[in-house]
Design a protein around this motif. Structure first.
Motif, PDB file in Angstrom:
ATOM      1  N   ILE A 604       8.625 -17.506 -47.871  1.00 54.54           N
ATOM      2  CA  ILE A 604       7.907 -16.327 -48.378  1.00 54.54           C
ATOM      3  C   ILE A 604       8.885 -15.329 -48.976  1.00 54.54           C
ATOM      4  N   ALA A 605       9.963 -15.052 -48.247  1.00 55.65           N
ATOM      5  CA  ALA A 605      10.938 -14.065 -48.714  1.00 55.65           C
ATOM      6  C   ALA A 605      11.593 -14.514 -50.021  1.00 55.65           C
ATOM      7  N   LYS A 606      11.947 -15.799 -50.137  1.00 53.81           N
ATOM      8  CA  LYS A 606      12.584 -16.292 -51.360  1.00 53.81           C
ATOM      9  C   LYS A 606      11.628 -16.257 -52.540  1.00 53.81           C
ATOM     10  N   ALA A 607      10.342 -16.501 -52.269  1.00 53.72           N
ATOM     11  CA  ALA A 607       9.353 -16.432 -53.345  1.00 53.72           C
ATOM     12  C   ALA A 607       9.195 -15.004 -53.854  1.00 53.72           C
ATOM     13  N   LEU A 608       9.227 -14.040 -52.909  1.00 57.00           N
ATOM     14  CA  LEU A 608       9.080 -12.635 -53.288  1.00 57.00           C
ATOM     15  C   LEU A 608      10.351 -12.067 -53.901  1.00 57.00           C
ATOM     16  N   ARG A 609      11.509 -12.497 -53.381  1.00 56.88           N
ATOM     17  CA  ARG A 609      12.788 -11.946 -53.841  1.00 56.88           C
ATOM     18  C   ARG A 609      13.802 -13.077 -54.032  1.00 56.88           C
ATOM     19  N   PRO A 610      13.666 -13.831 -55.088  1.00 61.56           N
ATOM     20  CA  PRO A 610      14.612 -14.941 -55.306  1.00 61.56           C
ATOM     21  C   PRO A 610      16.041 -14.480 -55.574  1.00 61.56           C
ATOM     22  N   ASP A 611      16.226 -13.190 -55.845  1.00 64.39           N
ATOM     23  CA  ASP A 611      17.568 -12.656 -56.126  1.00 64.39           C
ATOM     24  C   ASP A 611      18.407 -12.460 -54.874  1.00 64.39           C
ATOM     25  N   LEU A 612      17.776 -12.471 -53.706  1.00 60.48           N
ATOM     26  CA  LEU A 612      18.497 -12.178 -52.466  1.00 60.48           C
ATOM     27  C   LEU A 612      19.236 -13.413 -51.945  1.00 60.48           C
ATOM     28  N   LEU A 613      20.427 -13.181 -51.367  1.00 60.45           N
ATOM     29  CA  LEU A 613      21.133 -14.227 -50.622  1.00 60.45           C
ATOM     30  C   LEU A 613      20.515 -14.271 -49.229  1.00 60.45           C
ATOM     31  N   LEU A 614      19.627 -15.231 -49.016  1.00 62.82           N
ATOM     32  CA  LEU A 614      18.853 -15.297 -47.773  1.00 62.82           C
ATOM     33  C   LEU A 614      18.714 -16.760 -47.380  1.00 62.82           C
ATOM     34  N   GLU A 615      19.067 -17.072 -46.129  1.00 59.81           N
ATOM     35  CA  GLU A 615      18.980 -18.452 -45.658  1.00 59.81           C
ATOM     36  C   GLU A 615      18.523 -18.491 -44.203  1.00 59.81           C
ATOM     37  N   GLY A 616      17.966 -19.639 -43.823  1.00 55.86           N
ATOM     38  CA  GLY A 616      17.534 -19.854 -42.463  1.00 55.86           C
ATOM     39  C   GLY A 616      16.611 -21.060 -42.385  1.00 55.86           C
ATOM     40  N   PRO A 617      16.260 -21.456 -41.188  1.00 55.21           N
ATOM     41  CA  PRO A 617      16.696 -20.885 -39.905  1.00 55.21           C
ATOM     42  C   PRO A 617      18.177 -21.159 -39.638  1.00 55.21           C
ATOM     43  N   MET A 618      18.762 -20.256 -38.863  1.00 57.73           N
ATOM     44  CA  MET A 618      20.202 -20.307 -38.614  1.00 57.73           C
ATOM     45  C   MET A 618      20.484 -19.727 -37.229  1.00 57.73           C
ATOM     46  N   GLN A 619      21.354 -20.392 -36.481  1.00 57.03           N
ATOM     47  CA  GLN A 619      21.770 -19.845 -35.193  1.00 57.03           C
ATOM     48  C   GLN A 619      22.787 -18.718 -35.409  1.00 57.03           C
ATOM     49  N   TYR A 620      22.882 -17.842 -34.429  1.00 57.82           N
ATOM     50  CA  TYR A 620      23.746 -16.667 -34.585  1.00 57.82           C
ATOM     51  C   TYR A 620      25.196 -17.063 -34.826  1.00 57.82           C
TER      52      TYR A 620
END
Length: 711
Positions: A604-620
């Motif tokens: 959802i986030a990538k569809a709304l804001r494809p410009d962001l560096l966003l990845e997951g799921p990811m462990q801490y």
């Protein structure tokens, strides 16, 4: 003094360092030192401090101790000086001047290898030869490759005398071939400023700043005197030890004469057996009919008898500091008269006043441009705090503090006003607040105090709330009653433009603080929910954690909203957003409802804001540790470098931020609410004064940005 001139060429690459030195006797360079250290701390995390010559040991050098206690200088104190005055005298007596400068240069170079910027403060005027002292410091500054910052004392000097000193300074700088950062004339009488500014030319090649005299900074504090006399503190909180002493009075007369004799800011010196003077001072301090003293010293190795101490305890203690010394009254008075004003790292009030004075009269932006050709991109806690403070000051906002009767709020308000960061309105009973301000001896000039219960705005606010909430069966009388609540009143102040932001929660619960905002201010366009982030100030970086305070169990769409808003918040505060959407598994390895929710949130986030560096799921560990990231997500642009951590639920987020805070010593600033049309922020009920100051500054910047991300 053309010593080791080749070393200056060799050190030319170090021109980003500052060398502060006095042109004549006086302690004005300490105030300039404080402001420059604040500025440098905002430019980089590895800042060094250096003195070419100290009197004996670094443990006995006031400036080294001040810097070591106030700033996280990551070098031992032994690295902060060139040599002792005894060593310097021995080399000079043997006509080994060049060897002296080489010794200083060697120590400086060793420090410089560990620090991006170094602030140097020149030697003290201890031998009565001002000309030699300045020439020596100018030569050392050249050989260290520093920009020099001379400080001229303006106290008790006419404009003609000051202009003559400035002309001599220009000549000396030219003779010594110094590279100038700026000159400062400090302690100028207020009635001389306009004429002096008219006569001076603040030229590009010779910038010169005038700093007016400030009486409170020229007077010693009770703490200064206690330290100088080695006094025992019988009574006194930190705030009472920081009060300025404007006069000292020996009280050896009867009570009626004593009461006619006392003035505001007096330090009363009296024999230890004069319990009548002690009790009269307490009563006079609490009375509006008499001035408030700064403190009291009991002399002669005597203390109040047990009966009197019991009586004082029954009165709630003394509202001022009470010190005890072994010396007699006459000797004590002579010693007190010789104590100079000085700054201590724990005296936040005087430090705030000093910074406010210097920063109001020196163009810090101009200095930074002159100083820096390159600035590091890493955001450290000190850089973060410094930049935020400067941004808040650049366009002052009006912040309302509903808990106006709380001591921590008042102490924070004083610091903010002394540093001229924001405009402040305190909510509460005005008489009670002003009495507390008086009892705490705070300087809150310009603060606005509003009593919601008796404000002329209450009917307007009630009508506005009624119209907004009548669909929820709210009647006008209920709305009117609610407006006596400071949280509701403060929220309506923001909603109707009477203030720009609100900070509360030092006393009230989170629900009490933010419920009115949910009801009235609501979410900004593009935000479906209100969420929160914490700024986690670690030793070498600032991270963003969300949501750790508001939404208990967000769904996938809400998680995406939290992440997008967190990116906007991070950008607003100059943190490059690299977002890790956290879960108990990394990549495609895990299965289950919880991890599937995070995967959906990422889509959802990538569809709304494809410009962001966003990845997951990811462990801490994969998000924060580069070595783990190489194994688990070797091609990731976020793993191992994440700056924003989005937790899957409130339980995980809240526990994680507290675990990191307590185990690492990190400073957690927040929760900072995001998604609201106008900024309202909540404090922890265990918050410190520093927490309040930081949250107000952040709220002011949110108000400046209007809730929008920085471009």
């Amino acid at each position: 003094m053309n010593s080791i001139s080749s070393a200056a060429t060799d050190a030319a690459c170090f021109a980003q360092d500052i060398y502060i030195t006095s042109v004549d006797e006086g302690n004005g360079k300490t105030l300039v030192m404080l402001a420059m250290m604040e500025m440098l701390s905002g430019l980089a995390d590895n800042i060094g401090f250096f003195r070419p010559i100290i009197h004996s040991k670094p443990e006995q050098d006031d400036l080294i101790q001040f810097i070591s206690h106030r700033y996280p200088v990551a070098v031992p104190q032994a690295a902060m000086y060139g040599c002792t005055s005894a060593e310097a005298r021995e080399l000079l007596a043997a006509e080994q001047y060049d060897e002296l400068v080489k010794t200083i240069l060697s120590k400086f170079r060793a420090l410089k290898r560990q620090c991006l910027h170094v602030l140097c403060v020149g030697s003290d005027y201890s031998h009565g030869n001002a000309v030699f002292e300045f020439d020596f410091n100018a030569d050392v500054a050249n050989n260290l490759g520093c920009l020099i910052m001379p400080v001229i004392q303006g106290e008790n000097r006419s404009n003609e005398q000051l202009l003559s000193s400035i002309a001599s300074l220009k000549h000396s700088l030219h003779e010594n071939d110094c590279e100038l950062l700026a000159s400062v004339v400090i302690g100028v009488a207020g009635n001389q400023l306009a004429g002096l500014r008219h006569d001076l030319n603040h030229a590009k090649d010779f910038p010169i700043y005038l700093v007016p005299a400030e009486a409170s900074l020229e007077k010693p504090s009770v703490g200064n005197i206690a330290k100088a006399l080695g006094a025992k503190v019988l009574c006194g909180e930190a705030v009472t030890m920081s009060r300025e002493v404007y006069h000292y009075k020996v009280a050896a007369m009867l009570i009626p004469d004593f009461l006619d004799y006392v003035e505001t800011g007096d330090l009363i010196i009296t024999p230890g057996d004069r319990s009548d003077i002690l009790l009269a001072s307490i009563m006079a301090y609490s009375s509006a009919s008499y001035p408030q003293i700064a403190g009291l010293i009991l002399t002669g190795h005597q203390q109040p008898p047990p009966q009197v101490q019991k009586l004082i305890e029954g009165l709630g203690g003394t509202p001022f500091a009470v010190l005890a010394v072994d010396s007699d009254t006459f000797t004590t008075a002579m010693q007190v008269s010789q104590v100079p004003a000085s700054l201590h790292s724990q005296d936040e009030r005087k430090i705030a006043a000093a910074l406010g004075l210097i920063e109001s009269n020196i163009n810090m932006v101009e200095l930074r441009l002159r100083l820096c050709s390159k600035v590091g991109h890493k955001t450290t806690p000190l850089m973060f705090e410094y930049d935020m403070l400067q941004r808040a000051k650049a366009k002052k906002q009006h912040i309302v503090l509903p808990e106006g009767n709380e001591e921590r709020i008042l102490l924070a308000a004083e610091i903010l006003l002394l540093r001229d960061v924001v405009k402040i309105t305190l909510l509460g009973n005005e008489a009670e607040i002003r009495q507390k301000i008086q009892n705490m001896a705070l300087k809150l000039d310009g603060v606005n105090i509003v009593d919601p219960a008796h404000s002329e705005l209450r009917p307007l606010f009630a009508e506005t709330y009624y119209q907004a909430r009548k669909h929820k069966c709210i009647v006008y009388d209920t709305a009117y009653d609610l407006m006596a609540d400071p949280s509701y009143f403060g929220t309506l102040m923001i909603h109707l433009g009477y203030a720009d932001g609100m900070v509360s929660g030092a006393v009230h619960s989170t629900q009490h603080t933010i419920r009115p905002a949910f009801e009235i201010i609501k979410t900004k366009p593009g935000a479906s929910i209100v969420s929160s982030v914490f700024f986690m100030c670690l030793e070498d970086r600032v991270l963003v954690y969300g949501d750790c305070a508001v939404i208990p169990n967000p769904n996938a769409a809400q998680l995406a909203d939290i992440a997008i808003n967190a990116a906007e918040t991070a950008r607003m505060f100059n943190i490059e957003p690299r977002i890790a959407m956290l879960s108990y598994s990394t990549g495609e390895s895990g299965k289950g409802e919880a991890v599937d929710k995070v995967r959906e949130a990422v889509k959802i986030a990538k569809a709304l804001r494809p410009d962001l560096l966003l990845e997951g799921p990811m462990q801490y560990d994969a998000a924060v540790d580069a070595s783990v990231a190489k194994t688990k997500l070797p091609d990731s642009e976020v793993a191992g470098r994440a700056t924003i951590f989005i937790f899957p639920d409130l339980n995980t987020g809240n526990n994680t931020y507290k675990a990191v805070q307590r185990s690492s010593g990190a400073i957690a600033v927040g929760p900072i609410l995001q998604g609201l049309n106008k900024p309202v922020n909540d404090l922890s009920r265990g918050c410190t004064v520093t927490d309040i100051v930081n949250t107000v500054v952040i709220t002011a910047i949110q108000a400046q940005e209007g809730g929008k991300p920085c471009p």
